[in-house]
Design a protein around this motif. Structure first.
Motif, PDB file in Angstrom:
ATOM      1  N   GLY A 185       1.433  -1.110  -0.027  1.00 56.03           N
ATOM      2  CA  GLY A 185      -0.181   0.164   0.276  1.00 56.03           C
ATOM      3  C   GLY A 185       0.635   1.254   0.169  1.00 56.03           C
ATOM      4  N   ALA A 186       2.018   1.217   0.708  1.00 56.85           N
ATOM      5  CA  ALA A 186       3.184   2.236   0.773  1.00 56.85           C
ATOM      6  C   ALA A 186       3.482   2.611  -0.717  1.00 56.85           C
ATOM      7  CB  ALA A 186       4.062   2.221   1.782  1.00 56.85           C
ATOM      8  N   TRP A 187       4.024   1.696  -1.384  1.00 57.13           N
ATOM      9  CA  TRP A 187       4.108   1.756  -2.728  1.00 57.13           C
ATOM     10  C   TRP A 187       3.310   1.997  -3.320  1.00 57.13           C
ATOM     11  CZ3 TRP A 187       8.907   1.804  -5.373  1.00 57.13           C
ATOM     12  CH2 TRP A 187       8.929   1.776  -6.217  1.00 57.13           C
ATOM     13  N   ALA A 188       2.044   2.104  -3.465  1.00 57.36           N
ATOM     14  CA  ALA A 188       1.180   2.135  -3.639  1.00 57.36           C
ATOM     15  C   ALA A 188       0.983   4.059  -4.191  1.00 57.36           C
ATOM     16  CB  ALA A 188       0.108   1.221  -4.651  1.00 57.36           C
ATOM     17  N   GLY A 189       1.166   4.440  -2.717  1.00 57.03           N
ATOM     18  CA  GLY A 189       0.889   5.699  -2.638  1.00 57.03           C
ATOM     19  C   GLY A 189       2.185   5.727  -3.107  1.00 57.03           C
ATOM     20  N   ALA A 190       3.320   5.826  -2.764  1.00 58.36           N
ATOM     21  CA  ALA A 190       4.094   6.562  -3.315  1.00 58.36           C
ATOM     22  C   ALA A 190       4.373   6.432  -4.828  1.00 58.36           C
ATOM     23  CB  ALA A 190       5.685   5.932  -3.267  1.00 58.36           C
ATOM     24  N   LEU A 191       3.717   5.603  -5.490  1.00 60.66           N
ATOM     25  CA  LEU A 191       3.723   5.867  -7.488  1.00 60.66           C
ATOM     26  C   LEU A 191       3.123   7.281  -7.282  1.00 60.66           C
ATOM     27  CD1 LEU A 191       3.825   2.679  -8.288  1.00 60.66           C
ATOM     28  CD2 LEU A 191       5.532   3.587  -8.311  1.00 60.66           C
ATOM     29  N   GLN A 192       1.540   7.005  -7.292  1.00 60.26           N
ATOM     30  CA  GLN A 192       0.488   7.624  -6.952  1.00 60.26           C
ATOM     31  C   GLN A 192       0.779   8.655  -6.975  1.00 60.26           C
ATOM     32  OE1 GLN A 192      -2.689   6.387  -4.708  1.00 60.26           O
ATOM     33  NE2 GLN A 192      -1.978   4.369  -5.798  1.00 60.26           N
ATOM     34  N   ALA A 193       2.002   9.312  -5.799  1.00 62.97           N
ATOM     35  CA  ALA A 193       2.130  10.957  -5.038  1.00 62.97           C
ATOM     36  C   ALA A 193       3.363  10.998  -6.121  1.00 62.97           C
ATOM     37  CB  ALA A 193       2.908  10.457  -3.666  1.00 62.97           C
ATOM     38  N   VAL A 194       4.163  10.107  -6.963  1.00 63.07           N
ATOM     39  CA  VAL A 194       5.060  11.355  -7.793  1.00 63.07           C
ATOM     40  C   VAL A 194       4.434  11.349  -8.938  1.00 63.07           C
ATOM     41  CG1 VAL A 194       6.973  10.590  -8.873  1.00 63.07           C
ATOM     42  CG2 VAL A 194       6.888   9.514  -6.752  1.00 63.07           C
ATOM     43  N   ALA A 195       2.970  10.743  -9.175  1.00 59.97           N
ATOM     44  CA  ALA A 195       2.463  10.819 -10.593  1.00 59.97           C
ATOM     45  C   ALA A 195       1.509  12.370 -10.455  1.00 59.97           C
ATOM     46  CB  ALA A 195       2.010   9.605 -11.475  1.00 59.97           C
ATOM     47  N   GLY A 196       1.206  12.509  -9.451  1.00 55.68           N
ATOM     48  CA  GLY A 196       0.188  13.683  -8.874  1.00 55.68           C
ATOM     49  C   GLY A 196       1.417  14.767  -9.524  1.00 55.68           C
ATOM     50  N   GLY A 197       2.252  14.136  -8.661  1.00 54.59           N
ATOM     51  CA  GLY A 197       3.445  15.724  -8.695  1.00 54.59           C
ATOM     52  C   GLY A 197       4.380  16.304 -10.012  1.00 54.59           C
ATOM     53  N   LEU A 198       4.379  14.639 -10.987  1.00 54.01           N
ATOM     54  CA  LEU A 198       4.555  15.325 -12.222  1.00 54.01           C
ATOM     55  C   LEU A 198       3.483  15.801 -12.904  1.00 54.01           C
ATOM     56  CD1 LEU A 198       6.777  11.882 -12.822  1.00 54.01           C
ATOM     57  CD2 LEU A 198       7.097  14.190 -12.694  1.00 54.01           C
ATOM     58  N   ASN A 199       2.199  15.612 -12.897  1.00 57.63           N
ATOM     59  CA  ASN A 199       1.575  15.936 -13.827  1.00 57.63           C
ATOM     60  C   ASN A 199       0.698  17.579 -13.027  1.00 57.63           C
ATOM     61  OD1 ASN A 199       0.777  13.291 -15.174  1.00 57.63           O
ATOM     62  ND2 ASN A 199      -0.436  12.758 -13.435  1.00 57.63           N
ATOM     63  N   ARG A 200       1.436  17.535 -11.652  1.00 56.65           N
ATOM     64  CA  ARG A 200       0.613  18.851 -11.572  1.00 56.65           C
ATOM     65  C   ARG A 200       1.951  19.690 -11.674  1.00 56.65           C
ATOM     66  NH1 ARG A 200      -0.115  16.452  -6.679  1.00 56.65           N
ATOM     67  NH2 ARG A 200       2.298  17.251  -5.717  1.00 56.65           N
ATOM     68  N   ASP A 201       3.088  19.580 -11.943  1.00 54.85           N
ATOM     69  CA  ASP A 201       4.217  20.099 -12.396  1.00 54.85           C
ATOM     70  C   ASP A 201       4.685  20.089 -14.148  1.00 54.85           C
ATOM     71  OD1 ASP A 201       5.240  21.298  -9.932  1.00 54.85           O
ATOM     72  OD2 ASP A 201       6.598  19.671  -9.804  1.00 54.85           O
ATOM     73  N   GLU A 202       3.404  19.516 -14.688  1.00 57.91           N
ATOM     74  CA  GLU A 202       3.087  19.759 -16.035  1.00 57.91           C
ATOM     75  C   GLU A 202       4.257  19.369 -17.214  1.00 57.91           C
ATOM     76  OE1 GLU A 202       2.243  23.650 -17.460  1.00 57.91           O
ATOM     77  OE2 GLU A 202       0.052  23.110 -16.897  1.00 57.91           O
ATOM     78  N   VAL A 203       4.953  17.707 -15.979  1.00 56.45           N
ATOM     79  CA  VAL A 203       6.157  17.334 -16.590  1.00 56.45           C
ATOM     80  C   VAL A 203       5.562  15.864 -17.795  1.00 56.45           C
ATOM     81  CG1 VAL A 203       8.110  15.761 -16.286  1.00 56.45           C
ATOM     82  CG2 VAL A 203       7.386  17.639 -14.967  1.00 56.45           C
ATOM     83  N   SER A 204       5.339  15.854 -19.326  1.00 55.26           N
ATOM     84  CA  SER A 204       4.869  15.127 -19.804  1.00 55.26           C
ATOM     85  C   SER A 204       4.870  14.175 -19.600  1.00 55.26           C
ATOM     86  CB  SER A 204       4.955  15.661 -21.077  1.00 55.26           C
ATOM     87  OG  SER A 204       3.895  14.711 -22.261  1.00 55.26           O
ATOM     88  N   CYS A 205       4.939  12.714 -19.870  1.00 61.75           N
ATOM     89  CA  CYS A 205       5.250  11.453 -20.379  1.00 61.75           C
ATOM     90  C   CYS A 205       5.625  11.507 -21.170  1.00 61.75           C
ATOM     91  CB  CYS A 205       3.998  10.391 -19.483  1.00 61.75           C
ATOM     92  SG  CYS A 205       4.810   8.777 -19.387  1.00 61.75           S
ATOM     93  N   PRO A 206       6.074  10.422 -21.760  1.00 58.90           N
ATOM     94  CA  PRO A 206       6.451  10.160 -23.067  1.00 58.90           C
ATOM     95  C   PRO A 206       5.937   9.035 -23.933  1.00 58.90           C
ATOM     96  CG  PRO A 206       8.152   9.322 -21.826  1.00 58.90           C
ATOM     97  CD  PRO A 206       7.803  10.023 -20.938  1.00 58.90           C
ATOM     98  N   HIS A 207       4.622   9.084 -23.538  1.00 63.14           N
ATOM     99  CA  HIS A 207       4.084   7.185 -23.329  1.00 63.14           C
ATOM    100  C   HIS A 207       4.069   7.515 -24.797  1.00 63.14           C
ATOM    101  CE1 HIS A 207       0.962   8.839 -20.603  1.00 63.14           C
ATOM    102  NE2 HIS A 207       1.658   7.509 -19.790  1.00 63.14           N
ATOM    103  N   PRO A 208       4.264   6.237 -25.878  1.00 66.74           N
ATOM    104  CA  PRO A 208       3.996   5.810 -27.146  1.00 66.74           C
ATOM    105  C   PRO A 208       2.498   5.919 -27.456  1.00 66.74           C
ATOM    106  CG  PRO A 208       5.645   4.208 -25.648  1.00 66.74           C
ATOM    107  CD  PRO A 208       4.999   5.103 -25.005  1.00 66.74           C
TER     108      PRO A 208
END
Length: 236
Positions: free
Chosen positions: A169-192
Motif C-alpha cells: 500500500g505504501a508503494w502504491a501511494g508513493a507511485l501515485q504521489a510521484v505521478a501527481g507531482g509530475l502531472n501538477r508540474d506539467e512534466v509530460s510522460c512520453p507514452h508511445p
C-alpha cells in the motif's frame, strides 16, 4: 514518505528514465508493444470481471500456478478504477494472493499493474534493494519497510515479513504521489502513441505504472553502477 517523494521529484529525470525502461525485449523505441498488448487484454478482462488464470500465466510466464478460471476481485466500477483501490491497496493484493496458489508478491503485483495501471505498479526485489532494506550498498531512497536477502546468485523477498502487505500500500501511494507531482508540474510522460489510442492513457499524463517503469529503470542503473547524469538531474 513525503520527503522521499519530494527527493525523487527533485532528483530524477522521469521522462528519460521512462524512455530507458525495458521489459523482456520490449522497449520504448519499439512502442512498448508487449506491455501495450498485455495492458489492453488484462484491463479489458478486469473491467468485465473475467480476470483469470490465463492472464496470470501470460504475465508470470509460468504454468505451475493453481487458480480459479475467474479470480473473484472487483477492480473497476464501469470503466473507472474502483475508488477503494487507492484507499486499501493491500486488501486488493491479499485478495488476489489468496486465490492463486504459488503466486508470490511479485507476480501478484504484476497482475495488478497490468489490470489497473492507473493505480498499481510492480514491486520486485530489484526495486526493494534500491527503495527498501536489505542491500545497504544499493539503497538510495528509503521508501519501504520491506527487506530483501541474498538467495544463491539472486535476491529474494523473504516471506512472512511484518511489512507485507501494508508496504505494498505504501508503494502504491508513493507511485501515485510521484505521478501527481509530475502531472501538477506539467512534466509530460512520453507514452508511445498506442497507449492513448487504445484508451489506456491520457496523452502526457503519468499513471502509477508509468512511474514504476521509470523507477525500475533507475533501480536497474543503480544495480549496474550506472547512475548517469542523463538519467539523474541531481545528486544521489
Amino acid at each position: 514518505m513525503e520527503e522521499q517523494v519530494g527527493r525523487l521529484l527533485d532528483d530524477l529525470d522521469f521522462p528519460a528514465l521512462y524512455r530507458g525502461y525495458t521489459w523482456r525485449d520490449d522497449t520504448w523505441e519499439r512502442g512498448f508493444l508487449e506491455i501495450l498488448d498485455l495492458e489492453r487484454e488484462v484491463t479489458a478482462a478486469a473491467r468485465s470481471l473475467a480476470l483469470g488464470l490465463d492472464h496470470v500465466q501470460k504475465i508470470a510466464r509460468r504454468d505451475d500456478l493453481l487458480a480459479p478460471a475467474r479470480i473473484a476481485v472487483t477492480l473497476y466500477i464501469g470503466s473507472a478504477p474502483a475508488y477503494w483501490l487507492m484507499l486499501e491497496p493491500e486488501e486488493t493484493i491479499q485478495t488476489v494472493e489468496r486465490q492463486i496458489r504459488g503466486l508470490g508478491p511479485v507476480c501478484a503485483s504484476k497482475l495488478l499493474r497490468f489490470a489497473v495501471p492507473q493505480v498499481f505498479g510492480t514491486l520486485d526485489a530489484r526495486l526493494i534493494r534500491v527503495f527498501g532494506r536489505g542491500d545497504s550498498g544499493s539503497q538510495r531512497y528509503p521508501l519501504l519497510d520491506l527487506a530483501v536477502e541474498p538467495s544463491g546468485d539472486r535476491w529474494a523477498i523473504p516471506a512472512g515479513q511484518p511489512g507485507w502487505p501494508g508496504e505494498y500500500g505504501a508503494w502504491a501511494g508513493a507511485l501515485q504521489a510521484v505521478a501527481g507531482g509530475l502531472n501538477r508540474d506539467e512534466v509530460s510522460c512520453p507514452h508511445p502513441a498506442g497507449f492513448a489510442a487504445a484508451g489506456l492513457r491520457s496523452e502526457g499524463i503519468w499513471a502509477a505504472a508509468d512511474v514504476e517503469m521509470a523507477l525500475s529503470c533507475y533501480a536497474a542503473g543503480v544495480l549496474r553502477g550506472e547512475e548517469r547524469k542523463d538519467s539523474v538531474t541531481g545528486a544521489v
